[in-house]
Design an enzyme around this catalytic site. Structure first.
Site: not given
Ligand code: NAD
Length: 254
Positions: A159, A155, A18
């Protein structure tokens, strides 16, 4: 005129999923992009891609999970651009374990990144934005900011707290021209979900059945909602948690 022309944006966790989709969308509308991420290879690839697309990109290798690395990242942004207009608090992790089996380390890891990290970055951004009298922040919540799931205590708690923090910061900073909102996505097709599926911790078929729209979200769909909340034209929208969930949280039937 591009909506975000010349604006200085930081996307945490911007190297994938995202975060990267949001960075691409902001860059396409004229923003300058700083990416803060712990994945060096993906960070360089993301910055190279944005640069090749004509955007100014500043890759910063580091974690959101501590006040010092976050302060260092903001110092790098100050040195390059002299401030910040947009923060997307996106870095986040998941964890699946029954509440009674949750260790101190499990709890601390999720809270440190998902909650403390959002606070550290929002505080640094807020100092600059309040001083300049403008700015917009979007935090990544989740459907689990709003409803609950078993085996995801840390989690869900992190959130839900992000949603509360969004509202408090919004009302504190509204008079200073700084807006703070959150998106609450349903399940999105990213590596976060892919890794959980590969680890045998998640089966997407029942999730798709549970979603009225009948599919997972694409990262670009979450990015579009984030850009709506960041758009200066939407100056009256603050303190809002926008569900982008295909109807997940509306659904309350069998
Ligand atoms: N994918 C889903 O279904 C979903 C749903 C609801 C909310 N979210 C939220 O959206 C956000 C992004 O999720 P995503 O699915 O794109 O995740 P992802 O794992 O695809 O990407 C996350 C990125 O964050 C980086 N990261 C992890 N820990 C870190 C840290 N300590 N400092 C800096 N960077 C860090 C990772 O290296 C990665 O590049 C998160 O907060 C997640 O909780 C995701």
């Amino acid at each position: 005129m591009a909506r975000f022309a010349g604006q200085r944006a930081l996307v945490t966790g911007g190297a994938a999923g995202i975060g990267l989709a949001t960075a691409r969308a902001l860059a396409a509308e004229g923003a300058r992009l700083a990416l803060l991420d712990i994945d060096a290879a993906r960070l360089e690839a993301a910055a190279a891609e944005l640069h090749a697309a004509g955007a100014e990109a500043l890759p910063i290798l580091g974690s959101v999970a501590g006040p010092e690395p976050v302060a260092e990242a903001f110092a790098r942004i100050d040195a390059r651009w002299g401030g910040l207009d947009i923060l997307v608090n996106n870095a986040g992790v998941i964890g699946k374990r029954a509440a009674l089996d949750l260790t101190d380390e499990d709890w601390a890891r999720v809270m440190r990144i998902n909650l403390d990290g959002v606070f550290f970055c929002a505080r640094e951004a807020g100092r600059r934005m309040v001083a300049q009298g403008s700015g917009a922040i979007v935090n990544l919540g989740s459907i689990y900011s709003l409803v609950a799931a078993p085996e995801r205590l840390a989690y869900c708690a992190s959130k839900a707290a992000v949603a509360a923090m969004t509202k408090v910061l919004a009302i504190e900073w509204a008079a200073h021209g700084v807006r703070v909102n959150a998106v609450a996505p349903g399940y999105v097709e990213t590596d976060l979900i892919g890794a959980a599926v590969r680890a045998g911790e998640l089966d997407t078929a029942p999730l798709v059945r549970r979603t009225p729209v009948g599919r997972l979200a694409r990262p670009e769909e979450i990015a579009r909602a984030i850009l709506f909340l960041l758009d200066p034209a939407n100056a009256y929208v603050t303190g809002h948690v926008l569900a982008v969930d295909g109807g997940w949280t509306a659904y309350g039937y069998v």
